[in-house]
Write a protein that holds these residues in place. Sequence first.
Motif, PDB file in Angstrom:
ATOM      1  N   GLN A  11       0.798  -1.225   0.000  1.00  7.13           N
ATOM      2  CA  GLN A  11       0.000   0.000   0.000  1.00  7.13           C
ATOM      3  C   GLN A  11       0.837   1.285   0.000  1.00  7.13           C
ATOM      4  OE1 GLN A  11      -3.269  -0.083  -0.365  1.00  7.13           O
ATOM      5  NE2 GLN A  11      -3.302  -2.329  -0.307  1.00  7.13           N
ATOM      6  N   ARG A  12       2.057   1.230   0.558  1.00  9.55           N
ATOM      7  CA  ARG A  12       2.864   2.447   0.682  1.00  9.55           C
ATOM      8  C   ARG A  12       4.289   2.308   0.158  1.00  9.55           C
ATOM      9  NH1 ARG A  12      -1.542   3.886   1.728  1.00  9.55           N
ATOM     10  NH2 ARG A  12      -2.281   5.260   3.409  1.00  9.55           N
ATOM     11  N   ASN A  13       4.673   1.113  -0.261  1.00  9.76           N
ATOM     12  CA  ASN A  13       6.066   0.858  -0.671  1.00  9.76           C
ATOM     13  C   ASN A  13       7.050   1.269   0.415  1.00  9.76           C
ATOM     14  OD1 ASN A  13       4.701   1.853  -3.634  1.00  9.76           O
ATOM     15  ND2 ASN A  13       5.799  -0.091  -3.574  1.00  9.76           N
ATOM     16  N   GLN A  14       6.681   0.982   1.670  1.00 10.53           N
ATOM     17  CA  GLN A  14       7.520   1.334   2.813  1.00 10.53           C
ATOM     18  C   GLN A  14       8.096   0.066   3.451  1.00 10.53           C
ATOM     19  OE1 GLN A  14       4.618   3.513   5.142  1.00 10.53           O
ATOM     20  NE2 GLN A  14       5.278   5.471   4.324  1.00 10.53           N
ATOM     21  N   PRO A  15       9.417  -0.098   3.460  1.00 12.37           N
ATOM     22  CA  PRO A  15      10.041  -1.263   4.097  1.00 12.37           C
ATOM     23  C   PRO A  15      10.062  -1.135   5.614  1.00 12.37           C
ATOM     24  CG  PRO A  15      11.725   0.205   3.259  1.00 12.37           C
ATOM     25  CD  PRO A  15      10.402   0.790   2.815  1.00 12.37           C
ATOM     26  N   VAL A  16      10.524  -2.155   6.283  1.00 14.29           N
ATOM     27  CA  VAL A  16      10.569  -2.179   7.744  1.00 14.29           C
ATOM     28  C   VAL A  16      11.391  -1.030   8.303  1.00 14.29           C
ATOM     29  CG1 VAL A  16      11.404  -3.508   9.723  1.00 14.29           C
ATOM     30  CG2 VAL A  16      10.192  -4.671   7.877  1.00 14.29           C
ATOM     31  N   SER A  17      12.446  -0.641   7.604  1.00 13.18           N
ATOM     32  CA  SER A  17      13.342   0.408   8.102  1.00 13.18           C
ATOM     33  C   SER A  17      12.650   1.750   8.296  1.00 13.18           C
ATOM     34  CB  SER A  17      14.527   0.588   7.147  1.00 13.18           C
ATOM     35  OG  SER A  17      14.074   0.958   5.848  1.00 13.18           O
ATOM     36  N   THR A  18      11.459   1.921   7.699  1.00 13.90           N
ATOM     37  CA  THR A  18      10.753   3.192   7.816  1.00 13.90           C
ATOM     38  C   THR A  18       9.687   3.186   8.913  1.00 13.90           C
ATOM     39  OG1 THR A  18       9.002   2.598   6.229  1.00 13.90           O
ATOM     40  CG2 THR A  18      11.031   3.551   5.321  1.00 13.90           C
ATOM     41  N   GLN A  19       9.515   2.067   9.591  1.00 12.64           N
ATOM     42  CA  GLN A  19       8.386   1.927  10.512  1.00 12.64           C
ATOM     43  C   GLN A  19       8.714   2.360  11.936  1.00 12.64           C
ATOM     44  OE1 GLN A  19       5.329   1.256   9.133  1.00 12.64           O
ATOM     45  NE2 GLN A  19       6.743   1.604   7.433  1.00 12.64           N
ATOM     46  N   SER A  20       7.708   2.867  12.614  1.00 14.17           N
ATOM     47  CA  SER A  20       7.900   3.392  13.968  1.00 14.17           C
ATOM     48  C   SER A  20       8.277   2.309  14.965  1.00 14.17           C
ATOM     49  CB  SER A  20       6.638   4.116  14.440  1.00 14.17           C
ATOM     50  OG  SER A  20       5.515   3.261  14.395  1.00 14.17           O
ATOM     51  N   TYR A  21       7.897   1.045  14.682  1.00 13.15           N
ATOM     52  CA  TYR A  21       8.229  -0.016  15.638  1.00 13.15           C
ATOM     53  C   TYR A  21       9.718  -0.348  15.644  1.00 13.15           C
ATOM     54  CZ  TYR A  21       7.296  -2.976  11.460  1.00 13.15           C
ATOM     55  OH  TYR A  21       7.259  -3.525  10.201  1.00 13.15           O
ATOM     56  N   LEU A  22      10.440   0.087  14.630  1.00 11.46           N
ATOM     57  CA  LEU A  22      11.892  -0.075  14.648  1.00 11.46           C
ATOM     58  C   LEU A  22      12.482   0.719  15.817  1.00 11.46           C
ATOM     59  CD1 LEU A  22      14.310  -1.250  12.918  1.00 11.46           C
ATOM     60  CD2 LEU A  22      14.501   1.048  11.957  1.00 11.46           C
TER      61      LEU A  22
END
Length: 308
Positions: free
Chosen positions: A242-253
């Motif tokens: 939906q956003r082409n966002q990998p894990v590295s961009t997520q707040s849970y990191l």
Amino acid sequence: MKNSILILTIIFCGIIGKAQSIEKIVLDENDDLSGYYLAVKPQTEKIDAVLVLLPGFGQNAESIFPETKLHNVGYLNNILTIGFASGTKLYADKETQVKISIVLKDVLDRYEIENTKFVIGGFSAGGTVALRYAELCKQYPDKFPISPKGVFVVDSPIDIFKFYELLEENIENKYSQIAVQEAEWVTNLIKEDHGIPKDNIDYYKEINPFSMKKKYGENEKWLKDMAVRTYHDVDIEWRLVQRNQPVSTQSYLVTSELINRLLLMGNQKAEFMQSYKTGYRSNGTRHPHSWSIVDEVECIQWVKKIVE
């Protein structure tokens, strides 16, 4: 057992829906967003705890209750639920701190509750604000009205320095038009407020609840003895599609690093609350960035436990 409790709670919430009321308490008639708060009193006169909820950026207090049943479950468990919108802020700056403190002082006086019976939580930017405010209550106990027993964030960007870097990456990579538009809007908002975080470290480190880079501050030390939870719907596939966002961009990191540091400090009440495909908006839209990722029954039981 948990499913049975949830079913019973939903049934009871349906039964009490008409009787249960949300009271609007106005403190400043000139402020349409932050000049009031909403209160859902429990079904009995007894109040065992106060749950303070903050919505996302720019959302009003009314936006909270259609998206979660926390107040419904709290109603059945002697918990007073407060909904308050701290305004169009991504972090707990001085102005936001004052607004929250005014509300909490009124809650203390109006309902005659001990200042240690509070748990504060928020969604998105509201969680970022809640986390820093909870730290400040421990950092400066004489300057803040409550001494919260717990704090939780719902998919919140808790490191403004890292958050800004990720926004810049989204703009540069151009993976998703929606993500780029969001990033451009938020970066402009931050720059217009107090400039780029890395260029104004002294200011931002004071309002930032957590920093991946310790040179930007270590405010998490004030959470060493507090119950802390971070909630996330870790649906990697949805973000990619939906956003082409990998894990590295997520707040849970970032929040996972916070919880890890707290555990290393000896805080056994620090928890990373992971779910999968639990995020849905009240209109039925699937979105991992939603209040619904919080299991309301389990969360209220947690609130009751930590305030005892």
